[in-house]
Design a protein around this motif. Structure first.
Motif, PDB file in Angstrom:
ATOM      1  N   THR A 145      -5.464   2.249  -2.619  1.00 46.32           N
ATOM      2  CA  THR A 145      -4.068   1.940  -2.280  1.00 46.32           C
ATOM      3  C   THR A 145      -3.105   2.868  -3.011  1.00 46.32           C
ATOM      4  OG1 THR A 145      -4.049   0.216  -3.991  1.00 46.32           O
ATOM      5  CG2 THR A 145      -4.603  -0.457  -1.736  1.00 46.32           C
ATOM      6  N   ASP A 146      -3.454   3.275  -4.241  1.00 46.59           N
ATOM      7  CA  ASP A 146      -2.588   4.207  -4.966  1.00 46.59           C
ATOM      8  C   ASP A 146      -2.502   5.546  -4.247  1.00 46.59           C
ATOM      9  OD1 ASP A 146      -2.061   2.329  -6.865  1.00 46.59           O
ATOM     10  OD2 ASP A 146      -3.398   3.168  -8.399  1.00 46.59           O
ATOM     11  N   ALA A 147      -3.653   6.005  -3.717  1.00 48.16           N
ATOM     12  CA  ALA A 147      -3.644   7.278  -2.987  1.00 48.16           C
ATOM     13  C   ALA A 147      -2.763   7.182  -1.754  1.00 48.16           C
ATOM     14  CB  ALA A 147      -5.072   7.655  -2.588  1.00 48.16           C
ATOM     15  N   ALA A 148      -2.805   6.035  -1.056  1.00 49.05           N
ATOM     16  CA  ALA A 148      -1.947   5.853   0.108  1.00 49.05           C
ATOM     17  C   ALA A 148      -0.484   5.755  -0.310  1.00 49.05           C
ATOM     18  CB  ALA A 148      -2.373   4.607   0.879  1.00 49.05           C
ATOM     19  N   ALA A 149      -0.211   5.070  -1.441  1.00 47.59           N
ATOM     20  CA  ALA A 149       1.167   4.915  -1.908  1.00 47.59           C
ATOM     21  C   ALA A 149       1.777   6.246  -2.312  1.00 47.59           C
ATOM     22  CB  ALA A 149       1.207   3.932  -3.066  1.00 47.59           C
ATOM     23  N   GLU A 150       0.970   7.167  -2.828  1.00 47.73           N
ATOM     24  CA  GLU A 150       1.488   8.462  -3.244  1.00 47.73           C
ATOM     25  C   GLU A 150       2.007   9.293  -2.080  1.00 47.73           C
ATOM     26  OE1 GLU A 150      -1.623  10.273  -5.425  1.00 47.73           O
ATOM     27  OE2 GLU A 150      -1.317   9.052  -7.236  1.00 47.73           O
ATOM     28  N   THR A 151       1.642   8.919  -0.871  1.00 50.62           N
ATOM     29  CA  THR A 151       2.161   9.624   0.302  1.00 50.62           C
ATOM     30  C   THR A 151       3.533   9.093   0.714  1.00 50.62           C
ATOM     31  OG1 THR A 151       1.160   8.077   1.885  1.00 50.62           O
ATOM     32  CG2 THR A 151      -0.199   9.934   1.123  1.00 50.62           C
ATOM     33  N   GLY A 152       4.033   8.086   0.023  1.00 52.39           N
ATOM     34  CA  GLY A 152       5.322   7.503   0.352  1.00 52.39           C
ATOM     35  C   GLY A 152       5.223   6.184   1.079  1.00 52.39           C
TER      36      GLY A 152
ATOM     37  N   SER B 231      -6.345   4.746   6.801  1.00 49.91           N
ATOM     38  CA  SER B 231      -6.370   6.087   7.389  1.00 49.91           C
ATOM     39  C   SER B 231      -5.661   6.094   8.734  1.00 49.91           C
ATOM     40  CB  SER B 231      -7.818   6.560   7.566  1.00 49.91           C
ATOM     41  OG  SER B 231      -8.453   6.700   6.322  1.00 49.91           O
ATOM     42  N   ASN B 232      -5.906   5.061   9.551  1.00 51.79           N
ATOM     43  CA  ASN B 232      -5.235   4.971  10.851  1.00 51.79           C
ATOM     44  C   ASN B 232      -3.725   4.833  10.677  1.00 51.79           C
ATOM     45  OD1 ASN B 232      -7.629   5.203  12.261  1.00 51.79           O
ATOM     46  ND2 ASN B 232      -7.939   2.992  12.445  1.00 51.79           N
TER      47      ASN B 232
ATOM     48  N   LEU C  55      -1.938   5.956   8.131  1.00 52.22           N
ATOM     49  CA  LEU C  55      -1.398   7.237   7.676  1.00 52.22           C
ATOM     50  C   LEU C  55      -1.362   8.274   8.793  1.00 52.22           C
ATOM     51  CD1 LEU C  55      -3.170   7.496   4.203  1.00 52.22           C
ATOM     52  CD2 LEU C  55      -0.761   7.000   4.615  1.00 52.22           C
ATOM     53  N   ARG C  56      -2.358   8.274   9.671  1.00 54.42           N
ATOM     54  CA  ARG C  56      -2.438   9.310  10.693  1.00 54.42           C
ATOM     55  C   ARG C  56      -1.608   8.995  11.935  1.00 54.42           C
ATOM     56  NH1 ARG C  56      -8.713  10.062  11.640  1.00 54.42           N
ATOM     57  NH2 ARG C  56      -8.655   7.845  11.157  1.00 54.42           N
ATOM     58  N   HIS C  57      -1.580   7.729  12.331  1.00 50.46           N
ATOM     59  CA  HIS C  57      -1.042   7.407  13.654  1.00 50.46           C
ATOM     60  C   HIS C  57       0.185   6.489  13.655  1.00 50.46           C
ATOM     61  CE1 HIS C  57      -4.770   9.189  14.977  1.00 50.46           C
ATOM     62  NE2 HIS C  57      -5.498   8.217  14.437  1.00 50.46           N
ATOM     63  N   ALA C  58       0.354   5.658  12.627  1.00 53.44           N
ATOM     64  CA  ALA C  58       1.309   4.558  12.756  1.00 53.44           C
ATOM     65  C   ALA C  58       2.762   4.947  12.485  1.00 53.44           C
ATOM     66  CB  ALA C  58       0.910   3.408  11.821  1.00 53.44           C
ATOM     67  N   ASP C  59       2.981   6.024  11.702  1.00 55.69           N
ATOM     68  CA  ASP C  59       4.343   6.381  11.282  1.00 55.69           C
ATOM     69  C   ASP C  59       5.021   5.165  10.641  1.00 55.69           C
ATOM     70  OD1 ASP C  59       6.552   7.966  10.880  1.00 55.69           O
ATOM     71  OD2 ASP C  59       7.393   7.613  12.885  1.00 55.69           O
ATOM     72  N   ALA C  60       4.283   4.503   9.737  1.00 54.02           N
ATOM     73  CA  ALA C  60       4.768   3.266   9.119  1.00 54.02           C
ATOM     74  C   ALA C  60       5.400   3.566   7.777  1.00 54.02           C
ATOM     75  CB  ALA C  60       3.610   2.284   8.951  1.00 54.02           C
ATOM     76  N   SER C  61       6.221   2.616   7.332  1.00 56.24           N
ATOM     77  CA  SER C  61       6.839   2.729   6.008  1.00 56.24           C
ATOM     78  C   SER C  61       6.205   1.786   5.011  1.00 56.24           C
ATOM     79  CB  SER C  61       8.351   2.441   6.101  1.00 56.24           C
ATOM     80  OG  SER C  61       8.563   1.117   6.597  1.00 56.24           O
ATOM     81  N   SER C  62       5.549   0.742   5.493  1.00 55.07           N
ATOM     82  CA  SER C  62       4.911  -0.207   4.586  1.00 55.07           C
ATOM     83  C   SER C  62       3.662  -0.779   5.232  1.00 55.07           C
ATOM     84  CB  SER C  62       5.868  -1.356   4.224  1.00 55.07           C
ATOM     85  OG  SER C  62       6.156  -2.131   5.362  1.00 55.07           O
ATOM     86  N   VAL C  63       2.748  -1.240   4.380  1.00 54.14           N
ATOM     87  CA  VAL C  63       1.508  -1.852   4.850  1.00 54.14           C
ATOM     88  C   VAL C  63       1.115  -2.932   3.866  1.00 54.14           C
ATOM     89  CG1 VAL C  63       0.049  -0.170   3.653  1.00 54.14           C
ATOM     90  CG2 VAL C  63      -0.868  -1.387   5.614  1.00 54.14           C
ATOM     91  N   THR C  64       0.546  -4.009   4.385  1.00 57.74           N
ATOM     92  CA  THR C  64       0.079  -5.107   3.549  1.00 57.74           C
ATOM     93  C   THR C  64      -1.434  -5.231   3.701  1.00 57.74           C
ATOM     94  OG1 THR C  64       2.150  -6.308   3.813  1.00 57.74           O
ATOM     95  CG2 THR C  64       0.234  -7.577   3.081  1.00 57.74           C
ATOM     96  N   VAL C  65      -2.120  -5.238   2.578  1.00 56.62           N
ATOM     97  CA  VAL C  65      -3.570  -5.423   2.558  1.00 56.62           C
ATOM     98  C   VAL C  65      -3.850  -6.814   2.016  1.00 56.62           C
ATOM     99  CG1 VAL C  65      -5.767  -4.619   1.632  1.00 56.62           C
ATOM    100  CG2 VAL C  65      -3.982  -2.964   2.222  1.00 56.62           C
ATOM    101  N   GLY C  66      -4.497  -7.645   2.811  1.00 56.59           N
ATOM    102  CA  GLY C  66      -4.777  -9.014   2.390  1.00 56.59           C
ATOM    103  C   GLY C  66      -6.263  -9.278   2.278  1.00 56.59           C
ATOM    104  N   LEU C  67      -6.662  -9.964   1.212  1.00 64.00           N
ATOM    105  CA  LEU C  67      -8.048 -10.399   1.010  1.00 64.00           C
ATOM    106  C   LEU C  67      -8.036 -11.906   0.842  1.00 64.00           C
ATOM    107  CD1 LEU C  67      -9.385  -7.730  -1.525  1.00 64.00           C
ATOM    108  CD2 LEU C  67      -9.975  -7.927   0.893  1.00 64.00           C
TER     109      LEU C  67
END
Length: 386
Positions: A265-272, A303-304, A306-318
């Motif tokens: 998640t940190d790697a994804a967050a570093e992309t903004g 990955s999807n 980052l590549r396709h969604a053009d999103a600004s935020s994402v929530t990961v739930g467990l």
């Protein structure tokens, strides 16, 4: 039959033929019950023919039995000394029964015995001796020979069936081993796909950031390049671990799992991208395959995004349940269409995640959110079923 087996069979047939010749020749020489002083040389010729017929019993069992019966009938019609029925017929009866010609053996042997008995009754032989001793003795000897041949045939068939079952079992083991190898290859291919797709997405985004900030904001550009270097190092380590696993070498790297979720998640967050992790239920030690699958699902979903969604935020739930682990990844991007998610047009990632979960008895649902974004929900049983 092997060459050694053929030689052994010929030796056995020669010994049987010799035994028939000796026994029949001795009976002819004994000359019991004919009233003549010296048997005719033709009687000995019959003994030789009966012995010679034994040599072809394996190739033509029924023909050998018929020819032997005819020879005996002609012999007795010629008035030569009695030689009995059981010994001259024994080899032929055995061979016919051994080759599965049980009815022919019983019919010819029984008919010859009945015919001989009727002729001797007509000739005035003592009935008590004939029926009480000789008929019963000959019948028992013939039955024993036929039973022996049939038992040998049955045992040979049983052994052949066991050998066939062993061959089929070996083929099944080979097929199962091949299937497991194929599954392992597919699993490795999925892992490599997830790993490379995610890493390339991160590298691509950081490279874009570095390219745009290299003049105006060197510090940001440097951080992006460090992130690229870190991502490259990570993928090299995992590729090395995969190669060690394929070579059956001890790996010095822990397999991918939720313990590495923070770095993911940190790697994804570093992309903004704003990443929020929500954990509900009571976390527990998960089976390795479940732990790895959950991590790969999150990795592919991010990955999807980052590549396709053009999103600004994402929530990961467990969500840790009593017998299942639910993984949920939701973004606020433009979202994929239901048709593309169902058909796999959005890429092989969704298809690979579904196949991976199906092996564990789980399922994956991917659908657009309202008003924006996509939700990927994976349900993974905690009991391993694959």
């Amino acid at each position: 039959m092997t060459a050694a087996g053929e030689r052994s069979a010929r030796v056995v047939d020669l010994l049987l033929g010799t035994a028939v010749l000796v026994v029949v020749g001795t009976a002819v020489a004994a000359n019991v019950g004919t009233g003549t002083e010296q048997p005719s040389p033709a009687a000995y010729a019959f003994a030789i023919v009966l012995a010679a017929v034994v040599l072809v019993r394996r190739r033509w069992p029924v023909a050998t039995l018929v020819v032997t019966a005819v020879i005996l009938i002609v012999y007795y019609m010629s008035g030569y000394p009695p030689i009995g029925l059981a010994v001259p017929l024994a080899a032929a009866l055995y061979s016919a029964a051994e080759q599965g010609k049980l009815r022919a053996a019983a019919a010819i042997g029984g008919s010859l015995l009945v015919l001989s008995t009727l002729v001797r009754i007509r000739q005035g032989d003592d009935l008590a001796y004939l029926l009480g001793f000789e008929f019963a003795t000959t019948a028992c000897l013939m039955a024993a020979v036929v039973a022996l041949g049939d038992s040998v045939r049955s045992r040979r068939g049983w052994r052949a069936e066991l050998a066939e079952q062993a061959r089929i079992a070996e083929l099944e083991r080979e097929r199962e081993a091949g299937r497991r190898v194929e599954q392992e290859r597919l699993r490795i291919a999925r892992d490599l796909h997830d790993l490379l797709a995610h890493t390339i997405s991160v590298i691509s985004l950081h490279t874009d950031v570095a390219r745009e900030a290299v003049r105006d904001d060197p510090t940001t550009a440097e951080k992006s390049l460090v992130a690229v270097r870190t991502a490259c190092s990570g993928v090299v380590r995992e590729l090395r671990a995969t190669l060690q696993a394929l070579r059956r070498e001890p790996a010095d790297i822990q397999p991918a799992g939720l313990a590495q979720l923070r770095s993911l998640t940190d790697a994804a967050a570093e992309t903004g991208l704003a990443v929020d992790v929500v954990i509900t239920g009571e976390p527990r030690t998960l089976p390795v395959v479940v732990d790895t699958t959950a991590y790969r699902v999150i990795q592919e979903a991010l990955s999807n995004v980052l590549r396709h969604a053009d999103a600004s935020s994402v929530t990961v739930g467990l969500a840790h349940g009593a017998d299942v682990l639910e993984v949920r990844v939701e973004d606020d991007g433009r979202g994929a269409t239901p048709e593309s998610l169902a058909s796999g047009a959005a890429g092989w990632g969704i298809i690979g995640m579904r196949e991976r979960l199906a092996l564990l008895g789980g399922r994956l649902d991917a659908a657009p959110r309202s008003p924006r974004g996509t939700a990927v929900v994976a349900t993974i049983p905690l009991e391993e079923t694959g």
